[in-house]
Design an enzyme around this catalytic site. Structure first.
Site, PDB file in Angstrom:
ATOM      1  N   CYS A   2       0.837  -1.182   0.000  1.00  0.00           N
ATOM      2  CA  CYS A   2       0.000   0.000   0.000  1.00  0.00           C
ATOM      3  C   CYS A   2       0.881   1.245   0.000  1.00  0.00           C
ATOM      4  O   CYS A   2       1.924   1.279   0.637  1.00  0.00           O
ATOM      5  CB  CYS A   2      -0.949   0.091   1.188  1.00  0.00           C
ATOM      6  SG  CYS A   2      -2.091  -1.274   1.295  1.00  0.00           S
ATOM      7  N   ARG A  27       3.684  -0.227  -5.073  1.00  0.00           N
ATOM      8  CA  ARG A  27       3.497  -0.806  -3.738  1.00  0.00           C
ATOM      9  C   ARG A  27       2.194  -1.587  -3.631  1.00  0.00           C
ATOM     10  O   ARG A  27       1.942  -2.266  -2.626  1.00  0.00           O
ATOM     11  CB  ARG A  27       3.507   0.300  -2.684  1.00  0.00           C
ATOM     12  CG  ARG A  27       4.835   0.993  -2.555  1.00  0.00           C
ATOM     13  CD  ARG A  27       4.770   2.060  -1.505  1.00  0.00           C
ATOM     14  NE  ARG A  27       4.727   1.487  -0.170  1.00  0.00           N
ATOM     15  CZ  ARG A  27       5.747   1.445   0.673  1.00  0.00           C
ATOM     16  NH1 ARG A  27       6.904   1.945   0.311  1.00  0.00           N
ATOM     17  NH2 ARG A  27       5.629   0.919   1.859  1.00  0.00           N
ATOM     18  N   TRP A  73      -2.921  -2.623  -1.758  1.00  0.00           N
ATOM     19  CA  TRP A  73      -2.701  -4.052  -1.962  1.00  0.00           C
ATOM     20  C   TRP A  73      -3.572  -4.719  -0.909  1.00  0.00           C
ATOM     21  O   TRP A  73      -3.310  -4.595   0.281  1.00  0.00           O
ATOM     22  CB  TRP A  73      -1.229  -4.403  -1.771  1.00  0.00           C
ATOM     23  CG  TRP A  73      -0.909  -5.818  -2.152  1.00  0.00           C
ATOM     24  CD1 TRP A  73      -0.612  -6.280  -3.394  1.00  0.00           C
ATOM     25  CD2 TRP A  73      -0.846  -6.955  -1.272  1.00  0.00           C
ATOM     26  NE1 TRP A  73      -0.375  -7.635  -3.352  1.00  0.00           N
ATOM     27  CE2 TRP A  73      -0.514  -8.077  -2.070  1.00  0.00           C
ATOM     28  CE3 TRP A  73      -1.048  -7.136   0.092  1.00  0.00           C
ATOM     29  CZ2 TRP A  73      -0.374  -9.346  -1.540  1.00  0.00           C
ATOM     30  CZ3 TRP A  73      -0.911  -8.412   0.617  1.00  0.00           C
ATOM     31  CH2 TRP A  73      -0.572  -9.506  -0.197  1.00  0.00           C
ATOM     32  N   ASN A  97      -1.593   1.950   5.920  1.00  0.00           N
ATOM     33  CA  ASN A  97      -0.727   0.891   5.402  1.00  0.00           C
ATOM     34  C   ASN A  97      -0.403  -0.012   6.578  1.00  0.00           C
ATOM     35  O   ASN A  97      -0.029   0.488   7.639  1.00  0.00           O
ATOM     36  CB  ASN A  97       0.546   1.533   4.826  1.00  0.00           C
ATOM     37  CG  ASN A  97       1.557   0.503   4.365  1.00  0.00           C
ATOM     38  OD1 ASN A  97       1.224  -0.663   4.166  1.00  0.00           O
ATOM     39  ND2 ASN A  97       2.794   0.936   4.182  1.00  0.00           N
ATOM     40  N   GLY A  98      -0.563  -1.325   6.413  1.00  0.00           N
ATOM     41  CA  GLY A  98      -0.271  -2.249   7.512  1.00  0.00           C
ATOM     42  C   GLY A  98      -1.497  -3.057   7.874  1.00  0.00           C
ATOM     43  O   GLY A  98      -2.457  -3.131   7.097  1.00  0.00           O
ATOM     44  N   GLU A 476      16.874 -17.881  -8.965  1.00  0.00           N
ATOM     45  CA  GLU A 476      16.458 -16.495  -9.219  1.00  0.00           C
ATOM     46  C   GLU A 476      15.820 -16.386 -10.614  1.00  0.00           C
ATOM     47  O   GLU A 476      14.778 -15.744 -10.786  1.00  0.00           O
ATOM     48  CB  GLU A 476      17.675 -15.559  -9.084  1.00  0.00           C
ATOM     49  CG  GLU A 476      17.450 -14.125  -9.498  1.00  0.00           C
ATOM     50  CD  GLU A 476      16.260 -13.444  -8.812  1.00  0.00           C
ATOM     51  OE1 GLU A 476      15.731 -13.984  -7.830  1.00  0.00           O
ATOM     52  OE2 GLU A 476      15.843 -12.389  -9.300  1.00  0.00           O
ATOM     53  N   LYS A 480      11.999 -15.117 -11.606  1.00  0.00           N
ATOM     54  CA  LYS A 480      11.724 -14.037 -12.573  1.00  0.00           C
ATOM     55  C   LYS A 480      10.694 -14.496 -13.594  1.00  0.00           C
ATOM     56  O   LYS A 480       9.745 -13.792 -13.893  1.00  0.00           O
ATOM     57  CB  LYS A 480      12.997 -13.622 -13.335  1.00  0.00           C
ATOM     58  CG  LYS A 480      14.017 -12.795 -12.623  1.00  0.00           C
ATOM     59  CD  LYS A 480      13.599 -11.398 -12.264  1.00  0.00           C
ATOM     60  CE  LYS A 480      12.877 -11.347 -10.955  1.00  0.00           C
ATOM     61  NZ  LYS A 480      13.627 -11.229  -9.742  1.00  0.00           N
ATOM     62  N   GLU A 483       7.076 -14.982 -11.977  1.00  0.00           N
ATOM     63  CA  GLU A 483       6.314 -13.830 -11.486  1.00  0.00           C
ATOM     64  C   GLU A 483       5.853 -12.907 -12.599  1.00  0.00           C
ATOM     65  O   GLU A 483       4.824 -12.265 -12.469  1.00  0.00           O
ATOM     66  CB  GLU A 483       7.080 -13.057 -10.407  1.00  0.00           C
ATOM     67  CG  GLU A 483       8.317 -12.337 -10.884  1.00  0.00           C
ATOM     68  CD  GLU A 483       9.028 -11.566  -9.765  1.00  0.00           C
ATOM     69  OE1 GLU A 483       8.367 -11.057  -8.863  1.00  0.00           O
ATOM     70  OE2 GLU A 483      10.266 -11.483  -9.828  1.00  0.00           O
ATOM     71  N   HIS A 499      15.836 -37.943  -9.231  1.00  0.00           N
ATOM     72  CA  HIS A 499      15.268 -38.537  -8.013  1.00  0.00           C
ATOM     73  C   HIS A 499      13.778 -38.218  -7.911  1.00  0.00           C
ATOM     74  O   HIS A 499      13.238 -38.093  -6.826  1.00  0.00           O
ATOM     75  CB  HIS A 499      16.048 -38.039  -6.793  1.00  0.00           C
ATOM     76  CG  HIS A 499      17.479 -38.471  -6.831  1.00  0.00           C
ATOM     77  ND1 HIS A 499      17.880 -39.754  -6.533  1.00  0.00           N
ATOM     78  CD2 HIS A 499      18.593 -37.802  -7.214  1.00  0.00           C
ATOM     79  CE1 HIS A 499      19.194 -39.849  -6.696  1.00  0.00           C
ATOM     80  NE2 HIS A 499      19.650 -38.672  -7.117  1.00  0.00           N
ATOM     81  N   LYS A 596       5.548  -4.377  -4.751  1.00  0.00           N
ATOM     82  CA  LYS A 596       6.996  -4.263  -4.673  1.00  0.00           C
ATOM     83  C   LYS A 596       7.504  -4.370  -3.236  1.00  0.00           C
ATOM     84  O   LYS A 596       8.542  -4.961  -2.984  1.00  0.00           O
ATOM     85  CB  LYS A 596       7.406  -2.903  -5.268  1.00  0.00           C
ATOM     86  CG  LYS A 596       8.893  -2.639  -5.280  1.00  0.00           C
ATOM     87  CD  LYS A 596       9.578  -3.455  -6.328  1.00  0.00           C
ATOM     88  CE  LYS A 596      11.063  -3.206  -6.402  1.00  0.00           C
ATOM     89  NZ  LYS A 596      11.745  -4.248  -7.187  1.00  0.00           N
TER      90      LYS A 596
END
Ligand code: M6R
Length: 601
Positions: A2, A27, A73, A97-98, A476, A480, A483, A499, A596
């Site tokens: 947020c 955000r 968000w 926010n939170g 990594e 990428k 996402e 295996h 983000k």
């Protein structure tokens, strides 16, 4: 998560709020809204969807010079117009926010059943502040928030208080600055950095009062305090797209420069020197073990750090998901060096893990990109990456610069512990200095990667295989691809594939194979041959000196010593993921469900 913005001053508030929200959208982008003071009333306009939509529906607001805004968000309550911020209850309008963990108990305590419009904890917070409000806004805010459990940052306006914005925070960040045109508040300095060369981070549980011509901060005893001012040194141009269609491409392309900036000032007379970071060798002395703590991409950089430190320094090093760290009774003590890695410096899991480690007596060092961020402030020492603002949700230049800091730490530890000779350290540092050119080489060959990306466009699953540090690099690369392209992708240590997972390889399954580690070359060739003979469509990325014709090479990587190959390899695979996503027509910079900065646990 947020984004919060606020302005009170002499100019059009709506324009400044929308501009700030566009910067903050990374955000969270489920919904957006603003509240502005017009003729004494707080008018709220909000909607599900992007800031662009909000911009259109607020065009008529031209008569306000005070307001707050939010980009969401979603945590509590579905993505909807009603659940969007700002929220208003009684005389109180706020953005949040939170998470208020105990908001349900306040619904009961303040008899709010049936009186709330939304399903959010934030509206409950507005109602509690309103219940505590009579004539004194600062006491109302304090009295309300002392009942809240959780993390929060609030920007608050009161119907009957003209041209003032109040703010308070616990853990979640709030930054404030001012100039001759007014006072500005945001959850992220990027949103307001253009207005002043200096700003401050609101101290936790202090109330800020923003007025047109001044900003004051009060502690819990009601005493006025002077917050510590910090310089803002990112240029405003750094946060634009620079002519690229997406921030991600721009940020990938910036890597030679930001790697150079990150390492250059820390290499003096052929040795690593952290004196400009105010770090002396005592931080690295008497360490029995190292714990690296991070999330996502930053954690992948930590895995590379582990590989480097264990191989070259022989200090045991563990890498932890920050969200798991304190719940698994980690073995740490005063001889543990905890290294937290975070681009934003605000990831709540990493921050809480850091606080826990400090309580156990560990020494702490953080590798952070955003100056003055919570993790930076909480650590005993900080080494900043010089990546500049990273806006795309998918992290790219933050990763490579974090890895570079691990190269520097390894070289410094080697010098202190005597695990490398002077000549070995010199050659190690020479390799670090070659990185910008190696990355340039990959960027210059990006059309080949674009072509390779075509073969993955319609894939549902992609597997990635590599050994040693290549395996960590592929973790990594796989994140990428997942996402931003929504293709299921998994990285495997090549030898582990048979295996179980090899059962998933069928005719035409794309497999990306990375081969940069000399001592593992023959084993990797065997593993690649195994998947090929089961029908896999293999894309090979091979270091030049290992490309001897034994395998068909799809992309040749420039030559560096094995330890350093992670950087050009990951840059190549960032591009691969980028092209898959952009060619699929996806919103590369803002992939679904993500944000983000992750400030909820
Ligand atoms: O800001 P941080 O580096 O602490 O963020 C940690 C992760 O959320 C982050 O690395 C995330 O995995 C990336 N954005 C993915 O590309």
């Amino acid at each position: 998560m947020c984004g919060i913005i606020g302005y009170t001053g002499y100019s059009d508030a709506r324009g400044k709020l929308i501009k700030g929200l566009k910067v903050l959208e990374y955000r969270g982008y489920d919904s957006a809204g603003i509240a502005v003071k017009t003729n004494g009333q707080d008018e709220i306009i909000k909607c599900k969807g992007r800031v662009e939509k909000l911009e259109k529906i607020t065009e008529s607001i031209t008569n306000s010079t005070t307001g707050i805004g939010h980009t969401r968000w979603a945590t509590h309550g579905e993505v909807s117009d009603t659940n969007s911020h700002p929220h208003k209850f009684g005389k109180v309008t706020l953005v949040h926010n939170g998470i208020i963990e105990n908001y349900k108990s306040h619904v009961r305590k303040y008899s709010l059943e049936g009186k709330l419009q939304s399903q959010t904890d934030s509206e409950v917070a507005a109602a509690v502040i309103d219940s505590c409000y009579d004539t004194d806004p600062i006491s109302a805010i304090y009295n309300a928030v002392k009942e809240f459990k959780g993390t929060f940052a609030f920007a608050v306006m009161f119907d009957d208080i003209k041209d003032k914005i109040f703010a308070i925070r616990n853990v979640s960040p709030i930054v404030i600055c001012r100039n001759n045109d007014g006072a500005y508040i945001a959850s992220d300095i990027l949103a307001i950095g253009e207005y002043s060369k200096e700003y401050f981070v609101l101290p936790e549980m202090s109330v800020a009062v923003l007025e047109k011509s001044k900003v004051e901060v009060f502690n819990t005893s009601g005493e006025k305090i002077e917050p510590e001012m910090m310089p803002y040194d990112w240029s405003n141009n750094d946060s634009g797209k620079g002519g690229y269609p997406f921030f991600m491409e721009k940020e990938i392309m910036e890597q030679p420069d930001v790697i150079q900036k990150t390492v250059a000032g820390r290499i003096k007379d052929g040795f690593v020197d952290f004196s400009s970071d105010n770090i002396d060798d005592s931080l690295f002395e008497n360490i029995d073990n190292i714990s690296i703590i991070a999330c996502g991409t930053a954690m992948h950089a930590g895995l590379i750090g582990k590989g480097l430190i264990e191989a070259n320094i022989r200090i045991p090093c563990e890498v932890h998901y920050a969200s798991e760290f304190m719940y698994k009774s980690p073995i740490i003590n005063k001889n543990t060096l905890v290294i937290c890695v975070s681009q934003s410096g605000e990831t709540i899991d990493t921050l809480e893990a850091l606080k826990y480690a400090k309580r156990q007596g560990a020494k702490s060092l953080s590798i952070v990109n955003v100056r003055g961020s919570s993790i930076a402030r909480e650590s005993d020492s900080v080494i900043y990456t010089w990546a500049g603002p990273e806006i795309a949700v998918a992290s790219t230049k933050a990763y490579t610069t974090q890895v570079c800091i691990f190269f520097l730490i390894t070289a410094r530890l080697a010098q202190i512990n005597g695990t490398m000779s002077k000549n070995e350290i010199s050659s190690f540092i020479e390799q670090i200095e070659l990185l910008p050119d190696a990355v340039k080489y990959v960027l210059d060959s990006r059309e080949k990667l674009h072509h390779l990306a075509n073969s993955m466009l319609s894939a549902e699953h992609v597997f990635m295989i590599g050994r040693g540090q290549d395996y960590y690099a592929l973790m990594e690369a796989s994140l990428k691809l997942k996402e931003i392209s929504y293709i299921h992708c998994e990285a495997f240590a090549s030898g582990e594939l048979k295996h179980g997972t090899i059962a998933l390889i069928t005719e035409g399954t794309p497999v990306v194979a990375l081969m940069t580690q000399e001592k593992l070359k023959l084993k990797q060739i065997s593993n690649i041959t195994e998947v090929k003979s089961r029908g896999a469509k293999v894309i090979t990325l091979i270091k030049k000196s290992l490309n001897d014709g034994s395998l068909e090479c799809s992309f040749e990587l420039p030559d560096l010593a094995d330890d350093f190959m992670v950087v050009p390899s990951v840059v190549a695979m960032q591009l691969l993921a980028y092209y898959v996503s952009s060619d699929k027509g996806l919103d590369v910079d803002k992939p679904r469900n993500l944000a983000k900065v992750v400030t909820v646990e």
